[in-house]
Write a protein that holds these residues in place. Structure first.
Motif, PDB file in Angstrom:
ATOM      1  N   GLY A 174     -24.235 -35.610   1.664  1.00  0.00           N
ATOM      2  CA  GLY A 174     -24.548 -36.020   3.021  1.00  0.00           C
ATOM      3  C   GLY A 174     -25.606 -35.176   3.691  1.00  0.00           C
ATOM      4  O   GLY A 174     -26.109 -35.541   4.766  1.00  0.00           O
ATOM      5  N   GLY A 175     -25.932 -34.063   3.084  1.00  0.00           N
ATOM      6  CA  GLY A 175     -26.923 -33.161   3.644  1.00  0.00           C
ATOM      7  C   GLY A 175     -28.346 -33.564   3.303  1.00  0.00           C
ATOM      8  O   GLY A 175     -28.593 -34.663   2.781  1.00  0.00           O
ATOM      9  N   TYR A 176     -29.271 -32.652   3.588  1.00  0.00           N
ATOM     10  CA  TYR A 176     -30.673 -32.973   3.368  1.00  0.00           C
ATOM     11  C   TYR A 176     -31.428 -31.747   2.857  1.00  0.00           C
ATOM     12  O   TYR A 176     -31.015 -30.603   3.045  1.00  0.00           O
ATOM     13  CB  TYR A 176     -31.330 -33.474   4.666  1.00  0.00           C
ATOM     14  CG  TYR A 176     -31.335 -32.454   5.779  1.00  0.00           C
ATOM     15  CD1 TYR A 176     -30.268 -32.351   6.661  1.00  0.00           C
ATOM     16  CD2 TYR A 176     -32.414 -31.587   5.934  1.00  0.00           C
ATOM     17  CE1 TYR A 176     -30.275 -31.410   7.664  1.00  0.00           C
ATOM     18  CE2 TYR A 176     -32.422 -30.645   6.935  1.00  0.00           C
ATOM     19  CZ  TYR A 176     -31.350 -30.551   7.798  1.00  0.00           C
ATOM     20  OH  TYR A 176     -31.351 -29.619   8.794  1.00  0.00           O
ATOM     21  N   LEU A 177     -32.535 -32.035   2.210  1.00  0.00           N
ATOM     22  CA  LEU A 177     -33.473 -31.028   1.758  1.00  0.00           C
ATOM     23  C   LEU A 177     -34.878 -31.609   1.853  1.00  0.00           C
ATOM     24  O   LEU A 177     -35.045 -32.832   1.790  1.00  0.00           O
ATOM     25  CB  LEU A 177     -33.212 -30.619   0.301  1.00  0.00           C
ATOM     26  CG  LEU A 177     -32.014 -29.725  -0.008  1.00  0.00           C
ATOM     27  CD1 LEU A 177     -31.828 -29.628  -1.525  1.00  0.00           C
ATOM     28  CD2 LEU A 177     -32.201 -28.349   0.589  1.00  0.00           C
ATOM     29  N   ARG A 178     -35.857 -30.734   1.967  1.00  0.00           N
ATOM     30  CA  ARG A 178     -37.244 -31.161   1.902  1.00  0.00           C
ATOM     31  C   ARG A 178     -37.950 -30.382   0.801  1.00  0.00           C
ATOM     32  O   ARG A 178     -38.030 -29.155   0.860  1.00  0.00           O
ATOM     33  CB  ARG A 178     -37.974 -30.979   3.223  1.00  0.00           C
ATOM     34  CG  ARG A 178     -39.361 -31.633   3.191  1.00  0.00           C
ATOM     35  CD  ARG A 178     -40.092 -31.542   4.505  1.00  0.00           C
ATOM     36  NE  ARG A 178     -40.728 -30.252   4.681  1.00  0.00           N
ATOM     37  CZ  ARG A 178     -41.787 -30.046   5.475  1.00  0.00           C
ATOM     38  NH1 ARG A 178     -42.314 -31.058   6.149  1.00  0.00           N
ATOM     39  NH2 ARG A 178     -42.301 -28.839   5.612  1.00  0.00           N
ATOM     40  N   LEU A 179     -38.449 -31.096  -0.169  1.00  0.00           N
ATOM     41  CA  LEU A 179     -39.214 -30.488  -1.248  1.00  0.00           C
ATOM     42  C   LEU A 179     -40.695 -30.517  -0.889  1.00  0.00           C
ATOM     43  O   LEU A 179     -41.170 -31.457  -0.240  1.00  0.00           O
ATOM     44  CB  LEU A 179     -38.991 -31.228  -2.559  1.00  0.00           C
ATOM     45  CG  LEU A 179     -37.546 -31.397  -3.017  1.00  0.00           C
ATOM     46  CD1 LEU A 179     -37.514 -32.079  -4.392  1.00  0.00           C
ATOM     47  CD2 LEU A 179     -36.814 -30.083  -3.046  1.00  0.00           C
ATOM     48  N   VAL A 211     -47.722 -32.345  -0.854  1.00  0.00           N
ATOM     49  CA  VAL A 211     -46.887 -33.535  -0.823  1.00  0.00           C
ATOM     50  C   VAL A 211     -45.451 -33.100  -0.548  1.00  0.00           C
ATOM     51  O   VAL A 211     -45.008 -32.053  -1.039  1.00  0.00           O
ATOM     52  CB  VAL A 211     -46.959 -34.290  -2.154  1.00  0.00           C
ATOM     53  CG1 VAL A 211     -45.992 -35.463  -2.181  1.00  0.00           C
ATOM     54  CG2 VAL A 211     -48.370 -34.776  -2.413  1.00  0.00           C
ATOM     55  N   TYR A 212     -44.752 -33.905   0.214  1.00  0.00           N
ATOM     56  CA  TYR A 212     -43.374 -33.593   0.568  1.00  0.00           C
ATOM     57  C   TYR A 212     -42.439 -34.700   0.098  1.00  0.00           C
ATOM     58  O   TYR A 212     -42.828 -35.863  -0.013  1.00  0.00           O
ATOM     59  CB  TYR A 212     -43.239 -33.441   2.085  1.00  0.00           C
ATOM     60  CG  TYR A 212     -44.135 -32.390   2.668  1.00  0.00           C
ATOM     61  CD1 TYR A 212     -45.336 -32.741   3.279  1.00  0.00           C
ATOM     62  CD2 TYR A 212     -43.796 -31.045   2.603  1.00  0.00           C
ATOM     63  CE1 TYR A 212     -46.178 -31.780   3.814  1.00  0.00           C
ATOM     64  CE2 TYR A 212     -44.633 -30.072   3.135  1.00  0.00           C
ATOM     65  CZ  TYR A 212     -45.820 -30.447   3.734  1.00  0.00           C
ATOM     66  OH  TYR A 212     -46.644 -29.498   4.254  1.00  0.00           O
ATOM     67  N   LEU A 213     -41.205 -34.320  -0.134  1.00  0.00           N
ATOM     68  CA  LEU A 213     -40.159 -35.292  -0.394  1.00  0.00           C
ATOM     69  C   LEU A 213     -38.985 -34.927   0.505  1.00  0.00           C
ATOM     70  O   LEU A 213     -38.285 -33.946   0.246  1.00  0.00           O
ATOM     71  CB  LEU A 213     -39.739 -35.295  -1.866  1.00  0.00           C
ATOM     72  CG  LEU A 213     -38.733 -36.382  -2.234  1.00  0.00           C
ATOM     73  CD1 LEU A 213     -39.386 -37.767  -2.142  1.00  0.00           C
ATOM     74  CD2 LEU A 213     -38.182 -36.165  -3.648  1.00  0.00           C
ATOM     75  N   GLN A 214     -38.817 -35.697   1.561  1.00  0.00           N
ATOM     76  CA  GLN A 214     -37.684 -35.516   2.454  1.00  0.00           C
ATOM     77  C   GLN A 214     -36.507 -36.280   1.884  1.00  0.00           C
ATOM     78  O   GLN A 214     -36.595 -37.500   1.699  1.00  0.00           O
ATOM     79  CB  GLN A 214     -38.029 -36.024   3.858  1.00  0.00           C
ATOM     80  CG  GLN A 214     -36.887 -35.907   4.855  1.00  0.00           C
ATOM     81  CD  GLN A 214     -36.548 -34.463   5.195  1.00  0.00           C
ATOM     82  OE1 GLN A 214     -37.438 -33.636   5.384  1.00  0.00           O
ATOM     83  NE2 GLN A 214     -35.260 -34.164   5.271  1.00  0.00           N
ATOM     84  N   MET A 215     -35.442 -35.569   1.613  1.00  0.00           N
ATOM     85  CA  MET A 215     -34.266 -36.181   0.984  1.00  0.00           C
ATOM     86  C   MET A 215     -33.093 -36.097   1.947  1.00  0.00           C
ATOM     87  O   MET A 215     -32.620 -34.996   2.245  1.00  0.00           O
ATOM     88  CB  MET A 215     -33.940 -35.465  -0.328  1.00  0.00           C
ATOM     89  CG  MET A 215     -35.127 -35.397  -1.286  1.00  0.00           C
ATOM     90  SD  MET A 215     -34.688 -34.707  -2.891  1.00  0.00           S
ATOM     91  CE  MET A 215     -34.237 -33.038  -2.425  1.00  0.00           C
ATOM     92  N   ASN A 216     -32.659 -37.242   2.430  1.00  0.00           N
ATOM     93  CA  ASN A 216     -31.529 -37.306   3.351  1.00  0.00           C
ATOM     94  C   ASN A 216     -30.343 -37.988   2.688  1.00  0.00           C
ATOM     95  O   ASN A 216     -30.483 -38.635   1.654  1.00  0.00           O
ATOM     96  CB  ASN A 216     -31.941 -38.083   4.611  1.00  0.00           C
ATOM     97  CG  ASN A 216     -33.046 -37.415   5.374  1.00  0.00           C
ATOM     98  OD1 ASN A 216     -33.196 -36.199   5.370  1.00  0.00           O
ATOM     99  ND2 ASN A 216     -33.864 -38.221   6.059  1.00  0.00           N
ATOM    100  N   SER A 217     -29.186 -37.839   3.295  1.00  0.00           N
ATOM    101  CA  SER A 217     -27.965 -38.472   2.782  1.00  0.00           C
ATOM    102  C   SER A 217     -27.807 -38.210   1.294  1.00  0.00           C
ATOM    103  O   SER A 217     -27.557 -39.129   0.506  1.00  0.00           O
ATOM    104  CB  SER A 217     -28.001 -39.981   3.058  1.00  0.00           C
ATOM    105  OG  SER A 217     -28.129 -40.246   4.440  1.00  0.00           O
ATOM    106  N   LEU A 218     -27.939 -36.971   0.918  1.00  0.00           N
ATOM    107  CA  LEU A 218     -27.896 -36.617  -0.501  1.00  0.00           C
ATOM    108  C   LEU A 218     -26.526 -36.887  -1.100  1.00  0.00           C
ATOM    109  O   LEU A 218     -25.483 -36.739  -0.436  1.00  0.00           O
ATOM    110  CB  LEU A 218     -28.287 -35.158  -0.687  1.00  0.00           C
ATOM    111  CG  LEU A 218     -29.796 -34.905  -0.599  1.00  0.00           C
ATOM    112  CD1 LEU A 218     -30.081 -33.419  -0.374  1.00  0.00           C
ATOM    113  CD2 LEU A 218     -30.495 -35.390  -1.859  1.00  0.00           C
ATOM    114  N   LYS A 219     -26.562 -37.273  -2.368  1.00  0.00           N
ATOM    115  CA  LYS A 219     -25.353 -37.600  -3.118  1.00  0.00           C
ATOM    116  C   LYS A 219     -25.268 -36.687  -4.333  1.00  0.00           C
ATOM    117  O   LYS A 219     -26.299 -36.207  -4.821  1.00  0.00           O
ATOM    118  CB  LYS A 219     -25.405 -39.048  -3.591  1.00  0.00           C
ATOM    119  CG  LYS A 219     -25.610 -40.070  -2.487  1.00  0.00           C
ATOM    120  CD  LYS A 219     -25.769 -41.462  -3.082  1.00  0.00           C
ATOM    121  CE  LYS A 219     -26.006 -42.503  -1.998  1.00  0.00           C
ATOM    122  NZ  LYS A 219     -26.169 -43.870  -2.568  1.00  0.00           N
ATOM    123  N   PRO A 220     -24.079 -36.473  -4.856  1.00  0.00           N
ATOM    124  CA  PRO A 220     -23.961 -35.645  -6.071  1.00  0.00           C
ATOM    125  C   PRO A 220     -24.835 -36.157  -7.212  1.00  0.00           C
ATOM    126  O   PRO A 220     -25.349 -35.357  -7.996  1.00  0.00           O
ATOM    127  CB  PRO A 220     -22.470 -35.743  -6.402  1.00  0.00           C
ATOM    128  CG  PRO A 220     -21.815 -35.941  -5.077  1.00  0.00           C
ATOM    129  CD  PRO A 220     -22.765 -36.817  -4.306  1.00  0.00           C
TER     130      PRO A 220
END
Length: 123
Positions: free
Chosen positions: A14-19, A78-87
């Motif tokens: 459910g969390g997020y990260l930005r690569l 370049v960025y990758l915003q990742m929301n609602s992360l799942k296992p």
């Protein structure tokens, strides 16, 4: 051109990260930038792509609506915003550059690859 990926880490579901994927030098105007990921025991899979010129994007079905790819031309990044992360998003994430006329995909020819960054999503 050297690509440096960063931003991975451990996050709860459910969390997020930005690569981020920073290109060391040169112009990326001839390229499209893609993100791939590879989970243990699985093949590398396409995640998202963006054309450097124009900014058109494409996503794997598994991440549509959750991940957003973008670029900062001034920063050559370049960025990758990742929301609602799942296992199941747990993997090593790689950025790569291909000529923009090359179709994105794990069997296509990429000119440059960055080192991977680990993303771990706990349940």
């Amino acid at each position: 051109v050297q690509l440096q990926a960063s931003g991975g880490g451990l996050v709860q579901a459910g969390g997020y990260l930005r690569l981020s994927c920073a290109a060391s030098a040169g112009t990326l105007s001839s390229y499209a930038m893609d993100w791939f990921r590879q989970a243990p025991g699985k093949e590398r899979e396409f995640v998202a792509s963006i054309n450097w010129i124009g900014g058109s994007t494409n996503y794997a079905d598994s991440v549509k609506g959750r991940f957003t790819i973008s670029r900062d031309i001034a920063k050559n990044t370049v960025y990758l915003q990742m929301n609602s992360l799942k296992p199941e998003d747990t993997a090593v994430y790689y950025c790569a550059a291909r000529y923009r006329w090359v179709i994105a995909g794990p069997r296509s020819k990429y000119e440059y690859w960055g080192h991977g960054t680990q993303v771990t999503v706990s349940s």
